[in-house]
Design a protein around this motif. Structure first.
Motif, PDB file in Angstrom:
ATOM      1  N   ILE A 177       0.894  -1.740  -0.026  1.00  0.00           N
ATOM      2  CA  ILE A 177       0.137  -0.148   0.015  1.00  0.00           C
ATOM      3  C   ILE A 177       0.905   1.400  -0.113  1.00  0.00           C
ATOM      4  CG2 ILE A 177      -1.486   1.052   0.936  1.00  0.00           C
ATOM      5  CD1 ILE A 177      -2.887  -1.620   2.569  1.00  0.00           C
ATOM      6  N   LYS A 178       1.666   1.239   1.106  1.00  0.00           N
ATOM      7  CA  LYS A 178       3.299   2.553   0.932  1.00  0.00           C
ATOM      8  C   LYS A 178       3.244   2.754  -0.365  1.00  0.00           C
ATOM      9  CE  LYS A 178       6.619   3.924   3.607  1.00  0.00           C
ATOM     10  NZ  LYS A 178       7.459   4.083   4.538  1.00  0.00           N
ATOM     11  N   LYS A 179       4.034   1.497  -0.788  1.00  0.00           N
ATOM     12  CA  LYS A 179       4.504   2.040  -2.301  1.00  0.00           C
ATOM     13  C   LYS A 179       3.257   2.335  -3.440  1.00  0.00           C
ATOM     14  CE  LYS A 179       7.582  -0.989  -3.713  1.00  0.00           C
ATOM     15  NZ  LYS A 179       8.743  -1.399  -3.931  1.00  0.00           N
ATOM     16  N   ILE A 180       2.114   1.973  -3.710  1.00  0.00           N
ATOM     17  CA  ILE A 180       1.141   2.206  -3.830  1.00  0.00           C
ATOM     18  C   ILE A 180       0.978   3.844  -4.225  1.00  0.00           C
ATOM     19  CG2 ILE A 180      -0.692   2.317  -5.302  1.00  0.00           C
ATOM     20  CD1 ILE A 180      -0.636  -0.726  -4.903  1.00  0.00           C
ATOM     21  N   LYS A 181       0.766   4.454  -2.862  1.00  0.00           N
ATOM     22  CA  LYS A 181       0.600   5.483  -2.512  1.00  0.00           C
ATOM     23  C   LYS A 181       1.652   6.268  -3.269  1.00  0.00           C
ATOM     24  CE  LYS A 181      -3.128   5.379   0.676  1.00  0.00           C
ATOM     25  NZ  LYS A 181      -3.511   5.015   2.030  1.00  0.00           N
ATOM     26  N   GLU A 182       2.868   5.748  -2.472  1.00  0.00           N
ATOM     27  CA  GLU A 182       4.091   7.124  -2.651  1.00  0.00           C
ATOM     28  C   GLU A 182       4.406   7.035  -4.689  1.00  0.00           C
ATOM     29  OE1 GLU A 182       7.269   4.877  -1.377  1.00  0.00           O
ATOM     30  OE2 GLU A 182       6.940   5.580   1.418  1.00  0.00           O
ATOM     31  N   ARG A 183       3.945   6.117  -5.375  1.00  0.00           N
ATOM     32  CA  ARG A 183       3.866   6.043  -6.345  1.00  0.00           C
ATOM     33  C   ARG A 183       2.693   7.221  -7.061  1.00  0.00           C
ATOM     34  NH1 ARG A 183       5.708   7.824 -11.192  1.00  0.00           N
ATOM     35  NH2 ARG A 183       5.992   5.836 -12.724  1.00  0.00           N
ATOM     36  N   VAL A 184       2.006   6.847  -6.736  1.00  0.00           N
ATOM     37  CA  VAL A 184       1.046   8.196  -7.744  1.00  0.00           C
ATOM     38  C   VAL A 184       0.668   9.256  -7.129  1.00  0.00           C
ATOM     39  CG1 VAL A 184      -0.152   5.933  -8.046  1.00  0.00           C
ATOM     40  CG2 VAL A 184      -1.040   6.315  -6.947  1.00  0.00           C
ATOM     41  N   GLN A 185       0.486   9.386  -5.796  1.00  0.00           N
ATOM     42  CA  GLN A 185       1.145  10.554  -3.951  1.00  0.00           C
ATOM     43  C   GLN A 185      -1.054  10.939  -4.488  1.00  0.00           C
ATOM     44  OE1 GLN A 185       4.104  13.147  -4.799  1.00  0.00           O
ATOM     45  NE2 GLN A 185       5.234  11.801  -5.218  1.00  0.00           N
ATOM     46  N   ASP A 186      -0.978  12.576  -5.264  1.00  0.00           N
ATOM     47  CA  ASP A 186      -2.239  12.687  -5.179  1.00  0.00           C
ATOM     48  C   ASP A 186      -2.969  12.971  -6.511  1.00  0.00           C
ATOM     49  OD1 ASP A 186      -0.630  14.854  -6.100  1.00  0.00           O
ATOM     50  OD2 ASP A 186      -1.426  16.486  -5.105  1.00  0.00           O
ATOM     51  N   THR A 187      -2.495  12.298  -7.494  1.00  0.00           N
ATOM     52  CA  THR A 187      -2.926  12.560  -9.184  1.00  0.00           C
ATOM     53  C   THR A 187      -4.671  11.514  -8.425  1.00  0.00           C
ATOM     54  OG1 THR A 187      -1.926   9.979  -9.561  1.00  0.00           O
ATOM     55  CG2 THR A 187      -0.481  11.784  -9.365  1.00  0.00           C
ATOM     56  N   ASN A 188      -5.464  11.992 -10.416  1.00  0.00           N
ATOM     57  CA  ASN A 188      -6.097  11.682 -10.440  1.00  0.00           C
ATOM     58  C   ASN A 188      -5.739   9.825 -10.705  1.00  0.00           C
ATOM     59  OD1 ASN A 188      -8.151  13.102  -9.765  1.00  0.00           O
ATOM     60  ND2 ASN A 188      -8.527  13.906 -11.756  1.00  0.00           N
ATOM     61  N   VAL A 189      -6.905   8.841 -10.263  1.00  0.00           N
ATOM     62  CA  VAL A 189      -6.000   7.535 -10.743  1.00  0.00           C
ATOM     63  C   VAL A 189      -6.923   6.230 -11.017  1.00  0.00           C
ATOM     64  CG1 VAL A 189      -5.565   5.205  -9.116  1.00  0.00           C
ATOM     65  CG2 VAL A 189      -4.776   7.914  -7.868  1.00  0.00           C
ATOM     66  N   TYR A 190      -6.852   5.535 -12.382  1.00  0.00           N
ATOM     67  CA  TYR A 190      -7.274   5.003 -12.687  1.00  0.00           C
ATOM     68  C   TYR A 190      -6.797   3.042 -12.133  1.00  0.00           C
ATOM     69  CZ  TYR A 190      -9.675   1.761 -15.902  1.00  0.00           C
ATOM     70  OH  TYR A 190     -11.191   1.416 -16.547  1.00  0.00           O
ATOM     71  N   ILE A 191      -7.916   2.247 -11.810  1.00  0.00           N
ATOM     72  CA  ILE A 191      -7.988   1.300 -10.763  1.00  0.00           C
ATOM     73  C   ILE A 191      -7.810  -0.075 -11.692  1.00  0.00           C
ATOM     74  CG2 ILE A 191      -7.364  -0.539  -9.448  1.00  0.00           C
ATOM     75  CD1 ILE A 191      -7.796   2.199  -7.465  1.00  0.00           C
ATOM     76  N   SER A 192      -7.482  -0.927 -12.695  1.00  0.00           N
ATOM     77  CA  SER A 192      -7.349  -1.727 -13.271  1.00  0.00           C
ATOM     78  C   SER A 192      -7.517  -3.441 -12.361  1.00  0.00           C
ATOM     79  CB  SER A 192      -7.040  -1.890 -14.573  1.00  0.00           C
ATOM     80  OG  SER A 192      -7.472  -3.066 -15.747  1.00  0.00           O
ATOM     81  N   VAL A 193      -8.341  -4.328 -11.926  1.00  0.00           N
ATOM     82  CA  VAL A 193      -8.225  -5.610 -11.792  1.00  0.00           C
ATOM     83  C   VAL A 193      -8.555  -7.107 -12.077  1.00  0.00           C
ATOM     84  CG1 VAL A 193      -8.193  -6.859  -9.889  1.00  0.00           C
ATOM     85  CG2 VAL A 193      -8.771  -4.521  -9.677  1.00  0.00           C
ATOM     86  N   ASP A 194      -7.010  -7.381 -12.944  1.00  0.00           N
ATOM     87  CA  ASP A 194      -7.717  -8.260 -14.146  1.00  0.00           C
ATOM     88  C   ASP A 194      -7.505  -9.760 -12.591  1.00  0.00           C
ATOM     89  OD1 ASP A 194      -6.848 -10.796 -15.415  1.00  0.00           O
ATOM     90  OD2 ASP A 194      -5.124 -10.033 -16.527  1.00  0.00           O
ATOM     91  N   ILE A 195      -8.749 -10.405 -12.822  1.00  0.00           N
ATOM     92  CA  ILE A 195      -8.707 -11.422 -11.499  1.00  0.00           C
ATOM     93  C   ILE A 195      -7.245 -12.570 -11.212  1.00  0.00           C
ATOM     94  CG2 ILE A 195     -10.148 -13.038 -12.796  1.00  0.00           C
ATOM     95  CD1 ILE A 195     -10.946 -11.551  -9.651  1.00  0.00           C
ATOM     96  N   ASP A 196      -7.303 -12.548 -12.752  1.00  0.00           N
ATOM     97  CA  ASP A 196      -6.040 -13.246 -12.300  1.00  0.00           C
ATOM     98  C   ASP A 196      -5.085 -13.001 -11.836  1.00  0.00           C
ATOM     99  OD1 ASP A 196      -4.338 -11.933 -13.421  1.00  0.00           O
ATOM    100  OD2 ASP A 196      -4.660 -13.482 -15.999  1.00  0.00           O
ATOM    101  N   VAL A 197      -4.511 -11.757 -10.984  1.00  0.00           N
ATOM    102  CA  VAL A 197      -3.784 -11.624  -9.804  1.00  0.00           C
ATOM    103  C   VAL A 197      -4.139 -12.929  -8.757  1.00  0.00           C
ATOM    104  CG1 VAL A 197      -5.482  -9.576  -8.436  1.00  0.00           C
ATOM    105  CG2 VAL A 197      -2.482  -8.872  -8.938  1.00  0.00           C
ATOM    106  N   LEU A 198      -4.891 -13.035  -8.169  1.00  0.00           N
ATOM    107  CA  LEU A 198      -4.879 -13.892  -7.896  1.00  0.00           C
ATOM    108  C   LEU A 198      -4.961 -15.478  -7.831  1.00  0.00           C
ATOM    109  CD1 LEU A 198      -8.698 -13.153  -6.241  1.00  0.00           C
ATOM    110  CD2 LEU A 198      -6.240 -12.063  -5.451  1.00  0.00           C
ATOM    111  N   ASP A 199      -4.274 -16.116  -6.972  1.00  0.00           N
ATOM    112  CA  ASP A 199      -3.680 -17.445  -7.326  1.00  0.00           C
ATOM    113  C   ASP A 199      -5.106 -18.416  -7.559  1.00  0.00           C
ATOM    114  OD1 ASP A 199      -1.249 -19.238  -6.202  1.00  0.00           O
ATOM    115  OD2 ASP A 199      -3.534 -20.412  -6.164  1.00  0.00           O
ATOM    116  N   PRO A 200      -4.975 -18.981  -8.887  1.00  0.00           N
ATOM    117  CA  PRO A 200      -6.271 -19.958  -8.921  1.00  0.00           C
ATOM    118  C   PRO A 200      -6.969 -20.912  -7.743  1.00  0.00           C
ATOM    119  CG  PRO A 200      -3.808 -20.312 -10.156  1.00  0.00           C
ATOM    120  CD  PRO A 200      -3.541 -19.463  -9.060  1.00  0.00           C
ATOM    121  N   ALA A 201      -6.777 -20.920  -7.004  1.00  0.00           N
ATOM    122  CA  ALA A 201      -7.055 -21.430  -5.736  1.00  0.00           C
ATOM    123  C   ALA A 201      -7.913 -20.521  -5.740  1.00  0.00           C
ATOM    124  CB  ALA A 201      -6.215 -21.497  -4.216  1.00  0.00           C
TER     125      ALA A 201
END
Length: 224
Positions: A128-152
């Motif tokens: 979380i810290k690394k993500i926030k440090e990267r995007v800071q106070d910019t407008n953000v678009y979040i894309s979630v590919d469900i395969d980021v989760l393990d197949p289990a």
């Protein structure tokens, strides 16, 4: 929140005969929805959209539309695959070892990367810290590919990769982004036909959408 209103805008019409035309159709549909002004001018005047996709290509027209409404946006991309490699070069998965050559196009595009196994070293709070440090106070678009989760936890996807995150880890990370200016999002690559009788993947995707909606409701954002 009393100011927020959620609408289901239905399916975007698109052809399956020509990918180029389909992408233009998706972008136009996205712009039609985002072009409608919200009724409460003291809050977010531009509707913020969460798109449900099949193939992750649907993010491209959504991003183009978001940029046309919100200006420059940062992208947070959750995925088990790069999806940004040069078409001339074979890509790899980011749940596993990646040859440095496969990362060159990501570096050129300006991406910073947090690998799946980094969570074992820095934990959820570290991600979380690394993500926030990267995007800071910019407008953000979040894309979630469900395969980021393990197949289990999410077997119903076309390109499952062993070594992904748990559903709890992903949800905890999303919930930790509560201070960001989330102006758009999508959840893609869910293939219900591959799901088990308990619909594990569909339930996980629904909860991810709930977390994304919560981020938007918690933080009103006004377009320029």
């Amino acid at each position: 929140m009393s100011w927020a209103k959620i609408l289901d805008c239905g399916d975007a019409p698109l052809t399956f005969l020509d990918n180029t035309v389909a992408l233009k159709q998706l972008e136009k549909a996205h712009k039609v929805v985002s072009g409608r002004k919200a009724k409460n001018p003291s809050k977010s005047q531009t509707p913020r959209i969460i798109a449900f996709g099949g193939d992750h290509t649907t993010t491209l027209p959504a991003l183009r539309s978001a940029a046309s409404r919100w200006g420059k946006v940062s992208v947070i991309h959750f995925d088990s695959h790069l999806d940004t490699w040069d078409p001339k070069v074979l890509g790899g998965g980011i749940t596993q070892y990646i040859p440095k050559g496969d990362l060159r196009n990501d570096v050129r595009c300006g991406f910073d990367m947090i690998k799946a196994r980094d969570i074992d070293r820095i934990g959820v709070d570290g991600v979380i810290k690394k993500i926030k440090e990267r995007v800071q106070d910019t407008n953000v678009y979040i894309s979630v590919d469900i395969d980021v989760l393990d197949p289990a936890f999410a077997p119903a996807t076309g390109t499952a990769e062993v070594g992904g995150w748990t559903t709890r880890e992903l949800l905890s990370i999303l919930d930790g982004l509560e201070d960001l200016n989330v102006v758009g999002a999508d959840v893609v690559e869910v293939a219900p036909i591959y799901d088990n009788p308990g619909e594990t993947t569909v339930l996980a995707a629904a909860e991810v959408v709930h977390s994304l909606l919560t981020l938007m409701v918690q933080k009103p954002v006004t377009s320029t």
